[in-house]
Structure formats: C-alpha cells, structure tokens
Design an enzyme around this catalytic site. Structure first.
Site, short mmCIF file in Angstrom:
data_model
loop_
_atom_site.label_atom_id
_atom_site.label_comp_id
_atom_site.label_asym_id
_atom_site.label_seq_id
_atom_site.Cartn_x
_atom_site.Cartn_y
_atom_site.Cartn_z
CB ALA A 292 68.38 102.43 81.73
CB SER A 293 69.98 100.52 85.87
OG SER A 293 68.76 100.77 86.57
#
Length: 469
Positions: free
Chosen positions: A78-79
């Site tokens: 993800a981030s």
C-alpha cells in the site's frame, strides 16, 4: 580472575537471553490475543542492533488454501510503497536526470496548468494537487483498469485547480506519487517496476519484492497473502471487489503505480531498512535530503520526507510509513538511535498493530491495556441490547447481533462495525489500526436502555431505545 570474567560473561549472556525470551513471550501473547479476537492477521517482524528478536506470522495468507503466514509471505505494501518511489527519484538525481526544484511540467507537459508545482512539492505533499482516488470515484468507468497515463489524461482534460498554492500547506495526496512514478518512467526509459527492480530491489538482494497489479496482470505467486475484508453482516473474509462487499475502486485503480503496488515480505523490507541505515544504497547526504524536515511558507513544519513520515528531536530520529489499501494494512518503522526496526504486515483491513504495547515491551516499560480482552457471555445478553437507539437530533443507531458480536450501523451510513464484549454491558470495537471504540449500555429506571458511544474515553454519540414491553 579468568574464571570471574567467564562467570560474568555467562551471567550477562543468560540475562540477555532471558530478556529476549521474556520480550518474545510478551509480544507473542499480545498478537495471539489479537488474532484470537479477529483483530490481527499478518506478520510481525522486529529487529534491534542488527539482530532479529521477533519474527512470527499469525493466521492464513490465503483463506482458500489455508496457507499460513511466515517471514517470507509477500504482502501488498500500500502506501509504504512511496518510500521506494522517493528513493528512485534520489537515484535519478544522482544520475543527473532530474533536480528536485524542476517543475512538474518539464516532465509531464500535459499538466502545465499546474505550473508552480515542483518535484520537491510532489515528494513532500506540498503540491496542492487533488487526490486521484477521490477525484476518479464517480468519474471513471469502473469496468476499465486505469493506468498512470490514464490519471494524467484524466486531469489534463479536466484541468482541476490546485487545492492550495504549492508550499503553503502540507496535505497528503496519492496523486503526487503517481506523477513521480510517471516521471521515473519518462526519464529512465524503463517501466516503474523495472527501474525499481534494477536499481533498488536486485542490488539489495530483495528477491521477493516487485511491483504487481494482481487484477490487471494476475499471476501465480508462491507464499502470497491475499488482502481481505469481512463481507457485510458476516464474518466471512472476501476480497474487496467481491459482490458481498462491492468496493470496485480497488479493481479499477489496480493499474496505477507509485503511490502503492510494491509487494514485499518482512525479511526483504528489513534488507531495505539496513541499506538506508548503513548508507549502502544512498549516501549519507542523499539520505539526509530524503529525511529532511522542512517548512511551509508560513513556517509550519513538514514532518514528511521522500515517501517517509519523520520523527526528529534532540534525542530521536525515526522514519517510516503506514499503508492501507485493498484489504492490506502495513507499518514500517525504524528508530535510527536505537537501531530498532518494526515491520507489521497485515492482510485484513480491520487489523490492529498494537504499536503502543510493542514499544512498552521493547523499552521494558509497564504494559498498558491498549486492547480489551474478550469475554464469553450468553446470547440473550447480546440480544437484549439489539434494536434502534434514537437521539434528540433524530439520528438512529442500529444495533444487531451476529456470532457473539454486536454490529453497529446508522440511518445515514452502513458502518458494519463489529463489537465484542469485555464486560456484560460494554463492547469493544474491531476497527482498522485498532482504533479505540466502545459501546456502553445502561438500563434506565423506566425500563429504557441508553446507548453511549465512546472513542478513547470521550463521548461521541448516544441514544435511547424505548422499553420493548
């Protein structure tokens, strides 16, 4: 004298072993409890001073095959992917192919109307560019998987105005790192994933790390963790685009890279942290630029570097990131002073990371009650609290029962939030990141039942259910 020195050495060694064993037992007990309460499913990896002191998986990587999670299980980051995008820009600057002060329009002329935005602004989230995840929500064909080029075309056709003048504010926007990934491709002549592989992953021996779009270009990957959510009003785990959950955003944005889409395992991520800590990949000066805390034009600090959240003080230097996307929840943290690394990778979106308890255990401090312990109560006790609770403003809080849990919804939103009992009239929320939430019920003298909703001990809502009799 030699015997004394030998005895002292053995004593210190035993003391160290005992301390590590005690820490392991405490850490394991915390995550075993959370896993048993549906609050954790993933991998926990902790190292200090170059030694791995905890590395254990909890639960299944794949609900169908029942393959278990371990230190080599691969997760979507993800981030947490953003730090690799940031590092790639540093490497391109080293090659003389970009400068941090270069304007976005130099590399992506289609967006020349965002004239004042620089690479620095993209890296530090000071651009004012809106977040594509929300912009494209109702303005994109959900049957078509978008790419980075599609994001650029989307904005070039709309010519959205900036949300604020560059450098005047710091506001997180995933679009910044999508555009950085596109700059990497246009400058290097390589695909984003190829550039990362050739210049970061392969040189550091990160053999289980790669950019992957599992819906756009699905392939069989050994020991791969599927990201899960609960189907509505159920404890069955499904992928987010499953009709029983129906979040199509993760499908049609699957081809967009830079802000997410790096996949890796805990052991590979630790190689990355070691490289940053020892300046194996980046020079000390490059790393300092990557982790510099800057200011807005108004003088407000920006505790964000190149894809890294930063914590700096006289006695502290820590960096890392968190992520949440597509059923995954991730945390990467490194304390440079203590040489301590914490990596928590989850493939369940309601997971809790228990970082407060982790820090307490590692620092030898008394444990606080970060998460309540579930108790077993009879079904009629749950049932007595179900129903609709109304407040003075006309808001309705709807409580239902399912599999030893209460489920909260309202008349304005489908929250589908699950609560387990830790007292006969108090129920603790299962929420992403383990955020605190409590439902408290009390019987009034007239037979009505009062509901209080609390978050970290503060009242955030309440209602009353009239006596059913």
């Amino acid at each position: 004298m030699k015997q004394l020195k030998l005895l002292l050495a053995v004593t210190l060694l035993c003391s160290s072993c005992f301390s590590q064993t005690k820490s392991f037992i405490q850490l394991d007990s915390i995550f075993t409890l959370l896993h048993g309460q549906n609050q954790f499913n993933g991998e926990v990896f902790i190292a200090e001073r170059g030694k791995i002191i905890f590395n254990k998986g909890y639960g299944f990587a794949n609900e169908e095959t029942k393959s278990r999670i371990n230190g080599k299980t691969i997760f979507e980051l993800a981030s947490c992917s953003k730090q690799f995008t940031g590092a790639a820009i540093v490497l391109l600057k080293r090659e003389g192919k970009v400068n941090y002060t270069d304007k976005l329009s130099k590399y992506i002329p289609e967006l020349k109307f965002w004239e004042d935005v620089t690479i620095y602004d993209l890296l530090r989230h000071t651009s004012g560019i809106p977040d594509f995840i929300f912009s494209m929500d109702n303005n994109w064909d959900p049957q078509k998987i978008a790419s980075n080029d599609d994001v650029i075309t989307f904005y070039s056709s709309r010519k959205d105005t900036l949300e604020f003048k560059p450098k005047t504010a710091h506001r997180y926007s995933n679009t910044n790192y999508v555009l950085l990934a596109s700059i990497i491709e246009r400058v290097s002549g390589k695909k984003y994933g190829e550039y990362l592989a050739d210049n970061i992953f392969k040189p550091l021996g990160m053999n289980n790390t790669f950019v992957y779009n599992r819906r756009k270009k699905a392939k069989k990957i050994e020991n791969y963790a599927i990201g899960y959510v609960w189907a509505y009003n159920s404890f069955t785990k499904v992928t987010m685009e499953n009709p029983e959950y129906n979040e199509q955003r993760v499908y049609y944005l699957d081809g967009v890279e830079g802000a997410a889409k790096v996949n890796s395992c805990a052991e590979d991520i630790y190689k990355w942290i070691l490289a940053l800590h020892s300046n194996t990949l980046l020079s000390q000066r490059e790393f300092e630029e990557m982790t510099e805390i800057t200011q807005t034009t108004a003088g407000s600090p920006i505790p964000y570097g190149f894809g890294l959240d930063l914590r700096k003080s006289e006695n502290k230097m820590a960096f890392g990131h968190t992520g949440s996307w597509d059923g995954y929840s991730t945390l990467i943290y490194h304390d440079s002073i203590k040489d301590r690394t914490i990596i928590i990778l989850e493939n369940f979106n309601q997971g809790a990371n228990a970082v407060t308890n982790v820090f307490e255990i590692l620092d030898g401090r008394p444990l606080t009650m970060e998460y309540e312990k579930k108790i077993d109560i009879e079904e009629p006790i749950f049932i007595q609290f179900t129903g609709t609770y109304a407040d003075e403003e006309g808001n309705e809080h709807i409580i239902t029962y399912k599999d030893k849990h209460l489920i909260y919804n309202s008349n304005v939103a489908q929250w589908d939030m699950r609560f387990f009992p830790y007292a006969k009239n108090e129920f603790f929320a299962i929420r992403q990141g383990g955020r605190n939430g409590v439902l408290r019920f009390s019987k009034l003298d007239n037979g009505d039942i009062k509901l209080e909703m609390l978050e970290y001990g503060s009242l955030i809502g309440q209602g009353t259910r009239r006596n059913k009799s």
